[in-house]
Design an enzyme around this catalytic site. Structure first.
Site, PDB file in Angstrom:
ATOM      1  N   ASP A 262     -20.450  18.834  88.275  1.00  0.00           N
ATOM      2  CA  ASP A 262     -21.190  18.512  87.072  1.00  0.00           C
ATOM      3  C   ASP A 262     -22.054  17.278  87.381  1.00  0.00           C
ATOM      4  OD1 ASP A 262     -20.253  18.724  83.549  1.00  0.00           O
ATOM      5  OD2 ASP A 262     -22.184  18.393  84.517  1.00  0.00           O
TER       6      ASP A 262
HETATM    7  C1  GLC Z   1     -24.102  18.079  81.702  1.00  0.00           C
HETATM    8  C2  GLC Z   1     -23.018  19.034  81.288  1.00  0.00           C
HETATM    9  C3  GLC Z   1     -23.062  20.361  81.990  1.00  0.00           C
HETATM   10  C4  GLC Z   1     -24.501  20.712  82.316  1.00  0.00           C
HETATM   11  C5  GLC Z   1     -25.002  19.712  83.333  1.00  0.00           C
HETATM   12  C6  GLC Z   1     -26.471  19.935  83.705  1.00  0.00           C
HETATM   13  O1  GLC Z   1     -23.619  16.772  81.759  1.00  0.00           O
HETATM   14  O2  GLC Z   1     -21.673  18.567  81.329  1.00  0.00           O
HETATM   15  O3  GLC Z   1     -22.464  21.311  81.104  1.00  0.00           O
HETATM   16  O4  GLC Z   1     -24.564  22.025  82.860  1.00  0.00           O
HETATM   17  O5  GLC Z   1     -24.831  18.371  82.891  1.00  0.00           O
HETATM   18  O6  GLC Z   1     -27.280  19.695  82.597  1.00  0.00           O
END
Ligand code: GLC
Length: 721
Positions: A262
């Site tokens: 993430d």
């Molecule tokens: C965010 C979220 C995740 C998302 C990623 C990219 O912090 O936790 O669900 O896909 O970053 O935007």
């Protein structure tokens, strides 16, 4: 077919580490500044940027095409980048938030919406989405409940698999498909007190029984990527959690797809206090074979090369991780066509097309839940004067969180929808109050009351803002923000024909509103076609059929509250709910029962459940029981009904839920039509995790019912032999 191993053979260690690194699109566009700071902060020099494996977020296909073109000219290995984005509930045409889609109980509709999103995403230059999110959650205070399909394991699992199938189609080389990524593995929805990013403490039993199945369902459906969650799970952040990522994901489940971190989750291992610095963080994540770093500071590029030189890791492991990324690109057909159908013409053809708007509108109609109706709905199209009162009366900010490239100005408001459907009505719009937290200003009530007095009908348009749920947006209350409930009470006093349309990204405490008005239609965040769907539902051109997929509490103090709870040693008769009885399972200041239970949802039809029949009262391990539920649409309005089967395992080696969704079918009924809705029950559906965490069924007595949670009817008993 590209010779992937030959490509890897020609790559240097730095090349390979760059391939495992994902940058924001802004790094390549404009002045190179990124949401997290300037390009320099990424720690990547131009030579490295020429070899980056993937990119997060592009605003349009022109940028994507331009960047890919430059990349293919500059990358010494000529490996196309894969472009990823959060296509969570639509790309440009936005359909309802996933929690709303869960209320449709319609996996085919879910798939259709994801296929639509994929077509638009491909046109816009995106190759993969960070969805479905299937984090099981029972706590409405958590802002990200809006991204999952609710509190039931079966529903969340089926809807997750439907999204994977919808996004990915039959063949990822088909330029109408994008790769899907199941997230956030695992247990993110168990955030303590509903507060985002907090630690999660879940027993292995509870994880296996409730929190893990939906991820597994997506893996079984062929999902291409998986994203570990930010949270600490039982003391170790998922990104570095070997039990989770190696023992469960790789060994027990044999997951062979890509794992992508993430946002900044790797470097956040330092913040969690499990890594002393980014070097240690890189080591922990790499050891866990998190293939791609969704990067902020490129810690793989900056730290792993030296560890390979020192023998901490082998180049063979690095090659294995790089191969997974190249295999994803190969599956997507990027080596044959790095642009994969992206074009301005494709955008013009796909974005907001009538077909796509129709899909989004239908999804909004099917996911709306009629919570209350004392007969005032549907409205007559002959009414002359309508007052639209509240913060959402003429408000296009109704797409919900994570609405990708959707634009408010392309979204249909309630006012626009009603104007279109009943053009002869005189519509008065009065905001009346805001939905700002803590706003006590009632100065707008006077004008609202005046408008209500002179109108045939009042539609209250209330709710929380779309950015009051979603990531990082946990709440300590669940009420309608501001003085909206007070406004509703005052309006209902002067016009009894007052209905409420409510917006939210989570279950709200609507008890006060329920007492004030004769009808409540909960629309969640319906997306681009919201206003048209709401108008169709209010005036009967669409018949509400949604069933709530997540319990609505009476008050926030009941959270986490969910239907599939176990008994206790001192359960109180639900008939006595609200009466405090000493030494029983009850609050002294509230009842235990929710405002609206899982599976609740009204219709303009009148579905009478006449009977439930079993083909046998005993089931063998390899046998089956046919269950037939007789449902009569005792009305002159055709409609759809989600017919649900619930079970209870009366005695087992672990305490079982008092009710559990066993199966569901969405069935169409003509006016007056009676149908026998058939189900088949087999032994595997009765399995659970025993004290040794083995997935087993145990002989004994089971109850089977229809109806909906806390309102089960026609209960029968059968024996598993
Ligand atoms: C965010 C979220 C995740 C998302 C990623 C990219 O912090 O936790 O669900 O896909 O970053 O935007």
């Amino acid at each position: 077919m590209a010779d992937l191993k030959a490509i890897i053979l020609q790559m240097s260690i730095e090349d390979k580490l760059c391939q495992l690194t994902q940058c924001c699109g802004e790094v390549f566009i404009g002045d190179g500044s990124v949401a997290t700071g300037p390009k320099a902060r990424s720690g990547l020099n131009d030579e490295m940027l020429n070899k980056i494996g993937s990119v997060l977020n592009f605003a349009n296909c022109d940028d994507a095409i331009k960047v890919q073109k430059e990349h293919m000219e500059n990358d010494p290995n000529k490996i196309p980048m894969v472009f990823m984005m959060d296509v969570i509930h639509g790309f440009r045409t936005i359909y309802p938030i996933p929690l709303a889609m869960g209320c449709s109980f319609d996996t085919e509709l879910m798939k259709e919406c994801c296929q639509m999103a994929s077509r638009e995403a491909v046109a816009g230059g995106i190759h993969a989405t960070f969805g479905p999110m299937v984090d099981y959650s029972r706590d409405a205070r958590w802002g990200r409940v809006m991204e999952s399909c609710g509190e039931d394991v079966l529903l969340n699992s089926r809807m997750g698999a439907a999204q994977v199938e919808g996004f990915q189609g039959e063949d990822l080389k088909d330029k109408k498909s994008i790769a899907a990524c199941v997230k956030h593995f695992a247990g993110y929805g168990g955030a303590e007190a509903g507060l985002d990013y907090t630690g999660v403490e879940l027993s292995e039993h509870t994880l296996r029984e409730f929190y893990l199945p939906a991820y597994k369902a997506c893996i079984d459906a062929g999902v291409s990527l998986l994203m570990p969650s930010f949270n600490v799970l039982n003391g170790v952040p998922s990104t570095a959690n070997k039990w989770l990522m190696q023992d469960i994901l790789k060994k027990e489940w044999d997951y062979k797809g890509v794992v992508i971190s993430d946002w900044a989750a790797m470097s956040e291992l330092v913040d969690h206090g499990v890594a002393k610095d980014e070097n240690e963080a890189a080591r922990l994540a790499f050891a866990n074979e998190v293939d791609i770093e969704m990067c902020v500071t490129a810690i793989y590029v900056n730290h792993i090369g030296k560890m390979i030189e020192e023998g901490v890791f082998t180049e063979e492991q690095l090659d294995r991780m790089v191969l997974r990324v190249l295999e994803l690109k190969e599956k997507l057909g990027l080596f044959e066509d790095p642009y994969r159908g992206a074009s301005a013409d494709a955008e013009k053809r796909e974005f907001l097309s009538e077909k796509n708007r129709e899909i989004a509108r239908r999804a909004a109609e099917e996911s709306a839940v009629l919570l209350k109706n004392d007969g005032v709905l549907p409205l007559s199209k002959n009414i002359k004067k309508i007052a639209l009162i509240g913060p959402f009366a003429d408000n296009n900010a109704i797409k919900g969180f994570w609405s990708c490239n959707g634009r408010d100005e392309e979204t249909v408001t309630i006012k626009q929808g009603i104007e279109k459907l009943v053009p002869n009505a005189e519509i008065t719009v009065v905001k009346g109050c805001t939905n700002d937290f803590g706003d006590k200003d009632t100065s707008g009530f006077k004008a609202a009351i005046k408008a209500a007095k002179k109108s045939d009908i009042v539609v209250l348009c209330l709710g929380e803002k779309q950015d009051q749920s979603g990531e990082g947006n946990s709440r300590t209350t669940l009420n309608l923000p501001g003085v909206q409930s007070e406004l509703a009470k005052e309006i209902a006093k002067v016009n009894k024909n007052t209905v409420a349309v409510t917006f939210s990204g989570r279950p709200l405490t609507l008890g006060e509103l329920h007492e004030s008005v004769p009808a409540i239609l909960h629309i969640w965040f319906p997306g681009t076609e919201g206003g048209n769907a709401i108008a169709n539902l209010l005036f009967g051109d669409a018949n509400p059929c949604g069933k709530i997929a997540m319990t609505f509490p009476k008050n926030v103090g009941q959270c986490p509250i969910y239907y599939n709870h176990r008994s206790t040693g001192r359960m109180k008769d639900p008939e006595l709910d609200g009466q405090h009885i000493m030494y029983m399972t009850n609050y002294i200041d509230s009842g235990n029962l929710p405002q609206y239970s899982f599976g609740h949802g009204l219709s303009y039809s009148n579905f009478v459940y006449e009977d439930l029949k079993l083909s046998s009262d005993s089931l063998t391990a390899d046998g089956e029981i046919k269950v037939s539920v007789t449902v009569h649409n005792d009305s002159d309005v055709a409609g759809k009904e989600v017919v649900m089967l619930y079970m209870r395992d009366l005695v087992a080696s672990t305490a079982r839920p008092i009710q559990q969704l066993l199966d569901f079918k969405k069935v169409c009924f003509e006016a007056g039509e009676r149908k026998n809705v058939e189900f088949t029950v087999r032994e595997p559906q009765l399995r659970f995790y025993n004290p040794e965490n083995k997935h087993v069924s145990e002989p004994g007595e089971f109850l089977i019912s229809t109806g909906y949670a806390d309102h089960l009817i026609h209960t029968k008993k059968f024996i598993l032999e």
